[in-house]
Scaffold this active site. Structure first.
Site, PDB file in Angstrom:
ATOM      1  CB  CYS A 164      -0.950  -0.003   1.373  1.00 18.93           C
ATOM      2  SG  CYS A 164      -2.311  -1.262   1.153  1.00 18.93           S
ATOM      3  CG  HIS A 184      -2.996   3.821   1.845  1.00 13.96           C
ATOM      4  ND1 HIS A 184      -3.606   3.545   0.567  1.00 13.96           N
ATOM      5  CD2 HIS A 184      -2.999   2.775   2.464  1.00 13.96           C
ATOM      6  CE1 HIS A 184      -3.792   2.301   0.515  1.00 13.96           C
ATOM      7  NE2 HIS A 184      -3.519   1.661   1.842  1.00 13.96           N
ATOM      8  CG  ASN A 230      -6.513  -0.383   1.153  1.00 14.26           C
ATOM      9  OD1 ASN A 230      -5.587   0.103   0.107  1.00 14.26           O
ATOM     10  ND2 ASN A 230      -5.940  -1.030   2.288  1.00 14.26           N
TER      11      ASN A 230
HETATM   12  N1  COA Z   1     -18.403  -7.411   9.687  1.00 11.98           N
HETATM   13  C1  COA Z   1     -18.780  -7.749  10.853  1.00 11.98           C
HETATM   14  N2  COA Z   1     -17.739  -7.919  11.945  1.00 11.98           N
HETATM   15  C2  COA Z   1     -16.730  -8.055  11.584  1.00 11.98           C
HETATM   16  C3  COA Z   1     -16.300  -7.846  10.438  1.00 11.98           C
HETATM   17  C4  COA Z   1     -17.096  -7.533   9.392  1.00 11.98           C
HETATM   18  N3  COA Z   1     -16.691  -7.199   8.052  1.00 11.98           N
HETATM   19  N4  COA Z   1     -14.764  -7.937  10.367  1.00 11.98           N
HETATM   20  C5  COA Z   1     -14.378  -8.186  11.720  1.00 11.98           C
HETATM   21  N5  COA Z   1     -15.443  -8.056  12.465  1.00 11.98           N
HETATM   22  C6  COA Z   1     -15.567  -8.503  13.957  1.00 11.98           C
HETATM   23  C7  COA Z   1     -14.274  -9.469  14.251  1.00 11.98           C
HETATM   24  O1  COA Z   1     -14.410 -10.816  13.907  1.00 11.98           O
HETATM   25  C8  COA Z   1     -14.451  -9.322  15.729  1.00 11.98           C
HETATM   26  O2  COA Z   1     -15.172  -9.884  16.441  1.00 11.98           O
HETATM   27  P1  COA Z   1     -14.769 -10.572  17.848  1.00 11.98           P
HETATM   28  O3  COA Z   1     -14.888  -9.294  18.711  1.00 11.98           O
HETATM   29  O4  COA Z   1     -16.280 -11.268  18.123  1.00 11.98           O
HETATM   30  O5  COA Z   1     -13.713 -11.580  17.618  1.00 11.98           O
HETATM   31  C9  COA Z   1     -14.879  -7.576  15.831  1.00 11.98           C
HETATM   32  O6  COA Z   1     -15.269  -7.403  14.691  1.00 11.98           O
HETATM   33  C10 COA Z   1     -13.706  -6.740  16.151  1.00 11.98           C
HETATM   34  O7  COA Z   1     -12.738  -6.956  15.319  1.00 11.98           O
HETATM   35  P2  COA Z   1     -11.382  -5.994  15.113  1.00 11.98           P
HETATM   36  O8  COA Z   1     -10.500  -6.440  14.077  1.00 11.98           O
HETATM   37  O9  COA Z   1     -11.076  -5.578  16.589  1.00 11.98           O
HETATM   38  O10 COA Z   1     -12.355  -4.624  14.821  1.00 11.98           O
HETATM   39  P3  COA Z   1     -11.781  -3.192  14.455  1.00 11.98           P
HETATM   40  O11 COA Z   1     -12.467  -2.432  15.126  1.00 11.98           O
HETATM   41  O12 COA Z   1      -9.997  -3.252  14.672  1.00 11.98           O
HETATM   42  O13 COA Z   1     -12.135  -3.090  13.078  1.00 11.98           O
HETATM   43  C11 COA Z   1     -10.539  -3.097  10.766  1.00 11.98           C
HETATM   44  C12 COA Z   1     -11.555  -3.808  12.133  1.00 11.98           C
HETATM   45  C13 COA Z   1     -10.036  -4.299   9.884  1.00 11.98           C
HETATM   46  C14 COA Z   1     -11.934  -2.385  10.280  1.00 11.98           C
HETATM   47  C15 COA Z   1      -9.771  -2.206  11.399  1.00 11.98           C
HETATM   48  O14 COA Z   1      -8.941  -2.925  12.412  1.00 11.98           O
HETATM   49  C16 COA Z   1      -8.791  -1.514  10.247  1.00 11.98           C
HETATM   50  O15 COA Z   1      -9.114  -0.827   9.668  1.00 11.98           O
HETATM   51  N6  COA Z   1      -7.683  -1.838  10.499  1.00 11.98           N
HETATM   52  C17 COA Z   1      -6.726  -1.470   9.540  1.00 11.98           C
HETATM   53  C18 COA Z   1      -6.535  -2.153   8.328  1.00 11.98           C
HETATM   54  C19 COA Z   1      -6.055  -1.623   7.275  1.00 11.98           C
HETATM   55  O16 COA Z   1      -6.319  -0.425   6.931  1.00 11.98           O
HETATM   56  N7  COA Z   1      -5.156  -2.121   6.555  1.00 11.98           N
HETATM   57  C20 COA Z   1      -4.593  -1.699   5.374  1.00 11.98           C
HETATM   58  C21 COA Z   1      -3.394  -0.919   5.769  1.00 11.98           C
HETATM   59  S1  COA Z   1      -2.608  -0.715   4.327  1.00 11.98           S
END
Ligand code: COA
Length: 323
Positions: A114, A250, A280
């Site tokens: 990315c 980004h 993304n």
């Molecule tokens: N729909 C519903 N629930 C979802 C889900 C979806 N699409 N994806 C994950 N969950 C759930 C998880 O399973 C977890 O459930 P649990 O508590 O029962 O285990 C819960 O949501 C929380 O997960 P978590 O990963 O802690 O959520 P978060 O608030 O961190 O949000 C992201 C998840 C991926 C949106 C967030 O972490 C994020 O954006 N991270 C950066 C990712 C990114 O941008 N990467 C690229 C960089 S280049």
């Protein structure tokens, strides 16, 4: 006198198929509300069957050439940022070179996931500064839909496909921050964090693999590292935060974008945001945002722009440029 890499043209391409969040509700335990509130994403484009990264890159390149009023043979070099090239080799960049009908110069891919476009811009600026090339076509293009695990709701709802391109041209500047062009760059990586975001396959492991991510861990690194690299690049360019016209980040997640802007002390009115429409798109997200930002009338000649990105590696960086 300082040789600057000045933007001459910009363009983008998005595949025709638009997929709203609601599509994922049919096959996954997720909801439009969850995806919007956690990521800011509302829809994304997915490439058609058979539509390749190099084909999308070529379309974006043609749009940038048209914007610049240039022909393919006016270009000396192509630097293409991608982690999803059509083939293991040759590079997607050489495929674009052939498609455009370029018969001279050189072309190569850059792979920093990315952060790829920031790394590509930095390489292109160095080629121009060292006079190895005068006009460089810099492209970010990705088909991340090909490396999604469609059963993993934590990743497959976040990514999209697309391409964006910039044309940079060497021009003499005064060496001050008033010059147009790339004023500074800052690149970083730390391979100790490779398990946070990676694809579990590749040529030497006999597979293509799927994207794997510890989203919450990536999130923690993102805001801090993005604000810090942007700060370093701004110091190097000799510019202050209140001089910045636009942050073009980004586009991974609206909460990362907002958190980084806040840490930098820049209001959201000065941030170009496209994540709601594109998801993304990895290395394509910054040139897509630059192109859309210009088309919307946000980005204008003379504007001071800070662009920053982080991705798998981890790899991250920032570029300060005057449009
Ligand atoms: N729909 C519903 N629930 C979802 C889900 C979806 N699409 N994806 C994950 N969950 C759930 C998880 O399973 C977890 O459930 P649990 O508590 O029962 O285990 C819960 O949501 C929380 O997960 P978590 O990963 O802690 O959520 P978060 O608030 O961190 O949000 C992201 C998840 C991926 C949106 C967030 O972490 C994020 O954006 N991270 C950066 C990712 C990114 O941008 N990467 C690229 C960089 S280049």
């Amino acid at each position: 006198m300082t040789r600057r890499a000045v933007v001459k043209g910009v363009g983008h391409y998005l595949p025709e198929r638009i997929v709203p969040n609601s599509e994922f509700e049919k096959t996954l335990d997720t909801s439009d509300e969850w995806i919007r509130s956690r990521s800011g994403i509302e829809r994304r484009h997915f490439a058609a069957e058979g539509e390749t990264t190099s084909a999308m890159a070529t379309n974006a390149a043609r749009a940038a050439l048209q914007d610049a009023g240039l022909e393919a043979d006016d270009i000396d070099a192509i630097v293409l940022a991608t982690s999803t090239a059509d083939l293991t080799f040759p590079s997607a960049a050489t495929m674009v070179q052939a498609e455009l009908g370029m018969t001279k110069g050189f072309a190569f891919d850059v792979q920093a996931v990315c952060a790829g476009f920031v790394f590509a811009l930095s390489n292109a600026a160095a080629l121009i500064a060292s006079q190895q090339a005068n006009r460089v076509l810099v492209i970010g293009a990705e088909t991340f839909s090909r490396i999604m695990d469609w059963s993993d709701r934590g990743t497959c709802v976040l990514f999209g496909d697309g391409a964006g391109a910039l044309i940079l041209e060497g021009q003499d500047g005064t060496g001050t921050a008033q010059d147009r062009g790339i004023l500074s760059t800052d690149l970083n990586s730390d391979g100790r964090y490779r398990d946070l975001l990676y694809v579990d396959g590749g040529v030497s492991t006999h597979s293509t693999g799927y994207l794997r991510m510890q989203g919450n861990q990536v999130f923690r690194h993102a805001v801090e590292k993005l604000a810090s690299t942007a700060e370093t690049a701004m110091q190097r360019a000799g510019v202050e935060t209140d001089e910045v016209d636009w942050i073009v980040p980004h586009q991974a997640n609206i909460r990362i974008i907002q958190g980084t802007a806040k840490k930098m002390g820049v209001p959201m009115e000065k941030v170009v945001v496209t994540v709601q429409d594109h998801g993304n798109t990895s290395a394509a997200s910054i040139p897509l945002a630059l192109s859309v930002g210009k088309a919307r009338g946000q980005i204008k000649q003379g504007d001071l722009i800070v662009t920053e990105a982080i991705g798998g590696g981890l790899a991250w960086g920032a570029v300060v440029l005057r449009w």
